[in-house]
Design a protein around this motif. Structure first.
Motif, short mmCIF file in Angstrom:
data_model
loop_
_atom_site.label_atom_id
_atom_site.label_comp_id
_atom_site.label_asym_id
_atom_site.label_seq_id
_atom_site.Cartn_x
_atom_site.Cartn_y
_atom_site.Cartn_z
N MET A 1 -0.25 -5.79 2.43
CA MET A 1 -0.45 -4.95 1.24
C MET A 1 -1.84 -4.33 1.25
SD MET A 1 2.04 -5.04 -1.14
CE MET A 1 1.40 -5.28 -2.81
N ALA A 2 -2.83 -5.09 1.73
CA ALA A 2 -4.19 -4.55 1.77
C ALA A 2 -4.30 -3.44 2.81
CB ALA A 2 -5.18 -5.67 2.08
N ARG A 3 -3.50 -3.54 3.87
CA ARG A 3 -3.56 -2.51 4.91
C ARG A 3 -2.99 -1.20 4.41
NH1 ARG A 3 -2.87 -6.46 8.84
NH2 ARG A 3 -0.61 -6.42 8.77
N GLY A 4 -1.83 -1.26 3.83
CA GLY A 4 -1.24 -0.02 3.36
C GLY A 4 -0.08 -0.29 2.43
N ARG A 5 0.01 0.48 1.38
CA ARG A 5 1.12 0.29 0.44
C ARG A 5 1.28 1.58 -0.36
NH1 ARG A 5 -3.26 -2.28 -1.61
NH2 ARG A 5 -4.00 -1.54 -3.62
N THR A 6 2.36 1.65 -1.10
CA THR A 6 2.52 2.78 -2.00
C THR A 6 2.04 2.38 -3.39
OG1 THR A 6 4.79 2.09 -2.40
CG2 THR A 6 4.44 3.84 -0.79
#
Lengths: 249, 249
Positions: A126-131
């Motif tokens: 989630m910290a790397r990439g999420r909407t």
DNA sequence: GCGACCGTTCGGTCCGCACCGAAGGGTGCC
DNA sequence: GGCACCCTTCGGTGCGGACCGAACGGTCGC
């Protein structure tokens, strides 16, 4: 934007011409309950959840959840779609998402603390990439935003706006941003309550996110809001914005 | 959420590590009461009010008002200054004002309706020009913002940011805007809930307002938040931004 | 068809909290 | 000093609303 005028507000028990203080209080009371707050925070990923999923998430009985969802829907914060025996709900629009974000950003502590970033270490994805409703957040969102600023596509120091070059850049992707196309701002910043850094939102952010998912530059991980950058995505981000793959890890 | 482990509550309301949903709900409950909502809306002019003035405004007993003010202060939304036997309160900071504005903008109906613009026709002065916490709003705020855009000082179509020329323009007034001087954005837009149009806010908006009041380009009318443009102000606005006096009436 | 499942409606309970009035302390004015 | 005034604290009251379990209607699968 506001609720599309009185109708929703009327059905939720508020008269259209009630004094401003009463209207504000009634509206705020929608967020002023832990169960509803958990619902709204869960829905911030912009996707649709079923009533029972939300009930489990908040730890309440299905009947309780049902009442809350009806209230939130009547007030215009949520939109629902019935499919068979399921009731799917999602945030009604970007304005609703923005509202929840802005209250959360004020109310929730800055989680800059590296070791508590999303308490359960499980979600480093989630910290790397999420909407974030309909645009990218997490390190992916930050990396894209920062790269756009470095390339002179985006002004961030003195506000938050796309430059002429930025508009052209979007045009090159086939995204033609028309001013005043809707009430929603073409470009806006979103201060995510986990990252505490501004990143690209608004119509431009949403279009970019949609394009990246369509071209499979990113794919969703499981049923979560987390997204993963594919190999093709890494190549595209480097070609378009000069983002090194390291930045995203 | 029923029992909610009552021990969680401390004097200021809530423990630091409570789950996000609970924190959000507790915070929103501050706005979820008509009396407190009236207080906050009244304080949106950025000035300090006494406890009894607010009590009268909301139509509650002094004891009731006192309790509400203590809660709002403990939560960090209000700041207070005791002077003799008076308790003056004001919004704690621009972030608090912004929060109230954004919730109000969502909850309150669009008053675009020309004939209901500030229901009591008494306050057409308010429509002409007023302060919105610490910057200009009303037709004055709109006129300044629009003129800055026309002159290429401000980008509004693709976001909201000052251009290089805009930064120079402020420099010419002796206002030197330094990036990242504080957590508050240097430039931001404010969507006033009566005008429904974006106007200049943030540090730049506040500095400009402060300068105009100091140079007597504008003066406050009575004890209200309304402001009036002086003759010197009309000359200055024309010289600096090409604003015709007609635009302000 | 029958059973499993999802959601809603309805009583009923219980807690939080907004409110007031009365009493008390601090401050300023005469 | 005495008095008026601003605010606060403290009991006590009443209402809104969050919650649950049980019962019911719709939808899907076998």
């Amino acid at each position: 934007m506001s609720p599309s005028s009185g109708s929703a507000a009327v059905s939720s028990g508020i008269v259209a011409h009630a004094p401003p203080g009463l209207r504000l209080a009634h509206f705020a009371s929608l967020l002023a309950d832990e169960t509803r707050a958990v619902f709204l925070l869960s829905l911030l990923d912009g996707r649709a959840w079923t009533a029972s999923e939300l009930a489990r998430q908040a730890g309440v009985a299905a009947s309780t959840a049902s009442e809350h969802l009806s209230r939130l829907t009547a007030a215009g914060l949520l939109a629902e779609e019935r499919q068979g025996r399921h009731r799917y709900v999602r945030l009604a629009d970007a304005a609703a998402a923005r509202l929840v974000e802005s209250v959360a950003a004020y109310a929730l502590p800055g989680r800059d603390n590296p070791h508590t970033l999303r308490a359960a270490g499980a979600s480093s994805a989630m910290a790397r990439g999420r909407t974030c409703y309909d645009h990218f957040a997490g390190r992916l969102g930050i990396a894209v935003t920062d790269a756009m600023e470095r390339r002179g596509l985006l002004l961030m120091g003195s506000g938050f706006a796309l430059t002429e070059e930025g508009l052209d850049w979007f045009g090159g992707l086939g995204i033609h941003l028309l001013p005043a196309k809707s009430r929603r701002p073409m470009v806006s910043s979103c201060l995510d309550w986990t990252e505490r850094k501004r990143h690209l939102a608004g119509i431009a952010g949403a279009e970019l996110c949609w394009l990246a998912l369509e071209k499979q530059w990113c794919v969703r991980i499981g049923s979560e809001r987390a997204v993963k950058v594919t190999a093709a995505g890494e190549r595209a981000l480097y070609a378009l914005l000069g983002i090194e793959a390291d930045e995203l890890r």
